[in-house]
Write a protein that holds these residues in place. Structure first.
Motif, PDB file in Angstrom:
ATOM      1  N   THR A   1       0.822  -1.213   0.000  1.00  0.00           N
ATOM      2  CA  THR A   1       0.000   0.000   0.000  1.00  0.00           C
ATOM      3  C   THR A   1       0.858   1.266   0.000  1.00  0.00           C
ATOM      4  N   ASP A   2       2.148   1.125   0.345  1.00  0.00           N
ATOM      5  CA  ASP A   2       3.046   2.288   0.341  1.00  0.00           C
ATOM      6  C   ASP A   2       3.546   2.627  -1.063  1.00  0.00           C
ATOM      7  N   LEU A   3       3.310   1.721  -2.029  1.00  0.00           N
ATOM      8  CA  LEU A   3       3.848   1.920  -3.375  1.00  0.00           C
ATOM      9  C   LEU A   3       3.424   3.261  -3.968  1.00  0.00           C
ATOM     10  N   GLY A   4       2.145   3.591  -3.846  1.00  0.00           N
ATOM     11  CA  GLY A   4       1.656   4.842  -4.415  1.00  0.00           C
ATOM     12  C   GLY A   4       2.293   6.052  -3.776  1.00  0.00           C
ATOM     13  N   TYR A   5       2.458   6.016  -2.443  1.00  0.00           N
ATOM     14  CA  TYR A   5       3.063   7.139  -1.735  1.00  0.00           C
ATOM     15  C   TYR A   5       4.521   7.324  -2.142  1.00  0.00           C
ATOM     16  N   ILE A   6       5.246   6.196  -2.209  1.00  0.00           N
ATOM     17  CA  ILE A   6       6.662   6.253  -2.572  1.00  0.00           C
ATOM     18  C   ILE A   6       6.824   6.758  -4.008  1.00  0.00           C
ATOM     19  N   SER A   7       5.987   6.238  -4.907  1.00  0.00           N
ATOM     20  CA  SER A   7       6.070   6.653  -6.312  1.00  0.00           C
ATOM     21  C   SER A   7       5.713   8.122  -6.480  1.00  0.00           C
ATOM     22  N   GLU A   8       4.771   8.602  -5.677  1.00  0.00           N
ATOM     23  CA  GLU A   8       4.369  10.006  -5.755  1.00  0.00           C
ATOM     24  C   GLU A   8       5.543  10.935  -5.476  1.00  0.00           C
ATOM     25  N   VAL A   9       6.347  10.563  -4.476  1.00  0.00           N
ATOM     26  CA  VAL A   9       7.527  11.364  -4.144  1.00  0.00           C
ATOM     27  C   VAL A   9       8.599  11.220  -5.224  1.00  0.00           C
TER      28      VAL A   9
ATOM     29  N   TYR B   1      14.087   6.942  -0.275  1.00  0.00           N
ATOM     30  CA  TYR B   1      12.929   6.480  -1.045  1.00  0.00           C
ATOM     31  C   TYR B   1      13.321   5.399  -2.046  1.00  0.00           C
ATOM     32  N   GLY B   2      14.528   5.491  -2.578  1.00  0.00           N
ATOM     33  CA  GLY B   2      15.003   4.449  -3.479  1.00  0.00           C
ATOM     34  C   GLY B   2      15.123   3.111  -2.772  1.00  0.00           C
TER      35      GLY B   2
ATOM     36  N   PHE C   1       8.356   1.465 -13.320  1.00  0.00           N
ATOM     37  CA  PHE C   1       8.533   0.658 -12.108  1.00  0.00           C
ATOM     38  C   PHE C   1       7.201   0.416 -11.423  1.00  0.00           C
ATOM     39  N   GLU C   2       6.432   1.478 -11.208  1.00  0.00           N
ATOM     40  CA  GLU C   2       5.144   1.318 -10.519  1.00  0.00           C
ATOM     41  C   GLU C   2       4.193   0.460 -11.344  1.00  0.00           C
ATOM     42  N   SER C   3       4.163   0.673 -12.653  1.00  0.00           N
ATOM     43  CA  SER C   3       3.285  -0.096 -13.510  1.00  0.00           C
ATOM     44  C   SER C   3       3.612  -1.582 -13.471  1.00  0.00           C
ATOM     45  N   ALA C   4       4.915  -1.908 -13.498  1.00  0.00           N
ATOM     46  CA  ALA C   4       5.333  -3.316 -13.476  1.00  0.00           C
ATOM     47  C   ALA C   4       4.916  -3.988 -12.177  1.00  0.00           C
TER      48      ALA C   4
END
Length: 216
Positions: A80-88, A157-158, A208-211
């Motif tokens: 669930t953190d993926l979206g937050y991390i990708s947003e940054v 974040y990386g 990355f997020e899409s995959a």
């Protein structure tokens, strides 16, 4: 004398940090697993003080969590953190790539050229080697921004993003192709093209997020 001793202590803490961080990011230390400072110190041939300093730093980076009277544990990986991390990262990765292209020093350029050459053998590397190469490319670009605050933020974040990637490593096809994408980014940065660098960085984060979302 005191300064030399202090510098030595910091270098030992840095060594401990690098080793433990690598194991946490690549999930060699599994999410939720306990981490014994005594065991790590013995394994690395270090005292417990530099290991404890490293663990405090890793706690600030959300890679470990310490509980009173229970000990220290690797943090869980929450998809669930993926979206937050990708947003940054969607904001900061292009910023960093463009800054690196504009501020590249001779030393930075030499480092990026070496990584670009190494990408040519990406197809022969195993999964863990590919992950480490991916991390090294990103960190070299962060360093080339010559902005320590931006660099530190993106490393954090990386690391969190890489843990999510490693969680699904056996289900993600084409990891070598994903890593090879860095070639375009590195070339744009080396050429000093800030706009292209930013564009490639943004595309890489989106990819990355899409995959990841395709295999959830």
């Amino acid at each position: 004398m005191w300064a030399a001793a202090e510098g030595g202590r910091r270098s030992l803490a840095e060594k401990a940090y690098q080793v433990i961080s690598d194991r946490l990011v690549t999930l060699q230390i599994r999410p939720g697993a306990p981490i014994s400072d005594e065991q790590v110190a013995s394994e690395l041939g270090l005292g417990r003080t530099p290991v404890r300093e490293a663990l405090k730093r890793l706690e600030s980076e959300r890679l470990v969590i310490a509980y009173p009277r229970r000990g220290t544990f690797a943090t869980e990986v929450h998809i669930t953190d993926l979206g937050y991390i990708s947003e940054v990262r969607q904001q900061l990765e292009p910023l960093a790539a463009a800054a690196a292209a504009r501020r590249l020093t001779g030393r930075d350029r030499a480092e990026l050229e070496l990584l670009l050459a190494e990408l040519g053998s990406a197809g022969t590397k195993d999964l863990r080697e590919l992950i480490r190469l991916d991390v090294r490319v990103h960190r070299a670009i962060y360093a080339a921004t010559n902005n320590p605050y931006l660099e530190d933020t993106l490393i954090r974040y990386g690391n969190l993003a890489t843990r999510i990637w490693c969680l699904f490593l056996d289900r993600l096809p084409g990891l070598a192709d994903h890593v090879l994408e860095h070639g375009q980014l590195l070339r744009a940065v080396i050429d000093g093209d800030a706009d292209r660098s930013a564009g490639f960085a943004a595309g890489h984060v989106a990819g990355f997020e899409s995959a990841i979302r395709k295999v959830i």
